[in-house]
Design an enzyme around this catalytic site. Structure first.
Site, PDB file in Angstrom:
ATOM      1  N   LYS A 194     101.667 126.353 -45.145  1.00  0.00           N
ATOM      2  CA  LYS A 194     101.114 124.848 -45.941  1.00  0.00           C
ATOM      3  C   LYS A 194      99.899 124.246 -46.704  1.00  0.00           C
ATOM      4  O   LYS A 194      99.047 124.487 -46.801  1.00  0.00           O
ATOM      5  CB  LYS A 194     100.755 124.743 -43.888  1.00  0.00           C
ATOM      6  CG  LYS A 194     100.655 123.662 -43.642  1.00  0.00           C
ATOM      7  CD  LYS A 194      99.958 123.209 -41.901  1.00  0.00           C
ATOM      8  CE  LYS A 194     100.058 121.457 -42.022  1.00  0.00           C
ATOM      9  NZ  LYS A 194      99.744 121.293 -40.754  1.00  0.00           N
ATOM     10  N   ARG A 204     101.552 111.841 -39.416  1.00  0.00           N
ATOM     11  CA  ARG A 204     100.230 111.191 -38.522  1.00  0.00           C
ATOM     12  C   ARG A 204      99.829 109.992 -38.277  1.00  0.00           C
ATOM     13  O   ARG A 204      99.866 109.865 -37.242  1.00  0.00           O
ATOM     14  CB  ARG A 204      99.802 111.780 -39.946  1.00  0.00           C
ATOM     15  CG  ARG A 204      99.096 112.705 -39.780  1.00  0.00           C
ATOM     16  CD  ARG A 204      98.352 112.552 -41.505  1.00  0.00           C
ATOM     17  NE  ARG A 204      98.652 114.340 -41.635  1.00  0.00           N
ATOM     18  CZ  ARG A 204      97.753 114.906 -42.693  1.00  0.00           C
ATOM     19  NH1 ARG A 204      96.454 114.547 -44.504  1.00  0.00           N
ATOM     20  NH2 ARG A 204      97.866 116.719 -43.785  1.00  0.00           N
ATOM     21  N   LYS A 216      92.133 117.907 -45.485  1.00  0.00           N
ATOM     22  CA  LYS A 216      92.781 118.949 -45.288  1.00  0.00           C
ATOM     23  C   LYS A 216      92.683 120.106 -45.855  1.00  0.00           C
ATOM     24  O   LYS A 216      93.303 121.309 -45.804  1.00  0.00           O
ATOM     25  CB  LYS A 216      93.696 119.346 -44.720  1.00  0.00           C
ATOM     26  CG  LYS A 216      94.135 117.933 -43.113  1.00  0.00           C
ATOM     27  CD  LYS A 216      95.107 117.447 -42.146  1.00  0.00           C
ATOM     28  CE  LYS A 216      94.928 116.790 -40.837  1.00  0.00           C
ATOM     29  NZ  LYS A 216      95.831 116.951 -40.175  1.00  0.00           N
ATOM     30  N   LYS A 247     106.001 125.609 -45.510  1.00  0.00           N
ATOM     31  CA  LYS A 247     105.603 123.435 -45.906  1.00  0.00           C
ATOM     32  C   LYS A 247     105.247 122.389 -46.484  1.00  0.00           C
ATOM     33  O   LYS A 247     103.946 123.315 -46.550  1.00  0.00           O
ATOM     34  CB  LYS A 247     105.465 123.687 -44.189  1.00  0.00           C
ATOM     35  CG  LYS A 247     104.696 121.427 -43.603  1.00  0.00           C
ATOM     36  CD  LYS A 247     104.354 122.051 -42.430  1.00  0.00           C
ATOM     37  CE  LYS A 247     104.124 120.615 -42.012  1.00  0.00           C
ATOM     38  NZ  LYS A 247     103.009 120.617 -40.941  1.00  0.00           N
ATOM     39  N   TYR A 312     114.016 116.618 -39.572  1.00  0.00           N
ATOM     40  CA  TYR A 312     114.212 115.430 -38.977  1.00  0.00           C
ATOM     41  C   TYR A 312     115.748 114.654 -38.680  1.00  0.00           C
ATOM     42  O   TYR A 312     116.408 114.013 -37.911  1.00  0.00           O
ATOM     43  CB  TYR A 312     112.885 114.091 -38.979  1.00  0.00           C
ATOM     44  CG  TYR A 312     111.949 115.101 -39.135  1.00  0.00           C
ATOM     45  CD1 TYR A 312     111.537 114.543 -37.608  1.00  0.00           C
ATOM     46  CD2 TYR A 312     111.051 115.536 -39.781  1.00  0.00           C
ATOM     47  CE1 TYR A 312     109.860 114.624 -37.088  1.00  0.00           C
ATOM     48  CE2 TYR A 312     110.082 115.696 -39.863  1.00  0.00           C
ATOM     49  CZ  TYR A 312     109.373 115.288 -38.548  1.00  0.00           C
ATOM     50  OH  TYR A 312     108.363 116.156 -37.994  1.00  0.00           O
TER      51      TYR A 312
END
Ligand code: PBG
Length: 323
Positions: A194, A204, A216, A247, A312
């Site tokens: 990731k 987010r 992050k 990802k 999605y």
């Protein structure tokens, strides 16, 4: 000319006959957003066509997806700020609407595969995936919290746990904790590679989960690195992950490919919110054809080696191939 590759493209029948990569609704996992309440269907501003649902309406939405052949879902909770704290305690509270929803969904649709997210960010007042002290993300203090979150989801009836936090050692930690508590059948699809990506923005927004300070990059991977993805995969494999996820997907097709070549467990890819948002926006402007674009994108992720894709586009694509 000795070779004329165009002969193998001369009709739709021949093109289909020699097609190397197949994709159907069975390869798709649909990410869905849940909000507490009743009768809620809120469109996500930066991710048009995607909604925060309350459970009553989400059950109907899942039914309509199942009718299109989508059998796998990954659910994320949009939690009120007032319920967030530094230890993400709401994530394993008995009151948690997300856990109740897992139970309800699996009761109504026992045949589907339901996946959850394990990370602190939707529940953390710091907006980080791990426990924060003095501005640092503390790996080993995070693990017991993730264990509790995973166990609560297992107790609610989840099929697949998706640790998305990128703490070291969390797959083994969660696996042992689940096993000790009798949940040997709950799977782990690890967010293995990731990356610290610019493409998580709309997600987010959907959860109002952006970090309150910093970024992050001390836990998510550097987009420049490929060998490190193999190291992460080795660790997750040895720690007992059932499936390995890459990802985002589109900027990381080479990573999907290299994991597929080297690990004999299913490889999945998350076609993330920002990747989908770009297509929605361009299609809305009439700059590209939506159906052709999503078909090509999903096919390319499969071609790179993904056994399944979180996207999605799942519902639109399933509808498209059904018609
Ligand atoms: C949370 C999580 C994120 C996504 C899935 N789980 C965001 C992040 O790490 O900040 C992103 C999914 C997307 O962008 O569609 N740990």
């Amino acid at each position: 000319m000795e070779r004329r590759p165009r002969r193998n493209r001369k009709s739709a029948a021949i093109r289909k006959m020699v097609e190397e990569t197949k994709i159907g609704a069975e390869h798709l996992i649909y990410p869905i957003f849940l909000k507490d309440g009743k009768g809620v269907k809120e469109e996500i501003h930066s991710l048009p066509n995607n909604y925060r649902w309350s459970i009553d309406l989400l059950l109907k939405e899942i039914e309509s997806c199942v009718n299109l052949g989508i059998m796998s879902f990954d659910m994320f909770p949009a939690v009120e700020d007032t319920l967030k704290d530094t230890i993400a305690s709401y994530s394993y509270s008995e009151e948690n609407f997300y856990l109740k929803a897992i139970y309800q969904i699996k009761k109504e649709f026992p045949e589907i595969s339901l996946m959850s997210d394990v990370a602190m960010d939707p529940y953390s007042s710091d907006g980080h995936d791990g426990f924060v002290a003095d501005g640092k993300i503390l790996n080993d203090k995070t693990l017991p919290i993730l264990n509790k979150m995973a166990l609560a989801q297992a107790q609610a009836g989840i099929d697949i746990i998706g640790p998305s936090d990128m703490m070291d050692g969390r797959v083994a930690s969660i696996r042992n904790y689940l096993d000790e508590n009798g949940f040997t059948d709950v799977s782990i699809m690890s967010y293995t590679a990731k990356y610290a990506s610019a493409f998580y923005g709309p997600f987010r927004d959907a959860l109002n989960s952006a970090p309150k300070h910093g970024d992050k990059k001390t836990y998510q991977m550097n987009p420049a690195n490929k060998r490190e993805a193999i190291l992460e995969a080795e660790l997750d494999y040895l720690e007992g992950a059932d499936m390995l996820m890459v990802k985002p997907a589109l900027c990381y097709l080479d990573i999907i490919h290299v994991l597929k070549e080297n690990f004999n467990i299913p490889i999945t890819a998350y076609n993330v919110s920002g990747e989908c948002a770009m297509v929605y926006a361009a299609a809305e402007k009439g700059w590209l054809d939506y159906n052709n674009a999503i078909s090509e994108i999903l096919l390319s992720i499969r071609r790179a080696g993904a056994d399944a894709i979180l996207t999605y586009f799942a519902k639109d694509f399933a509808r498209l191939i059904k018609n």
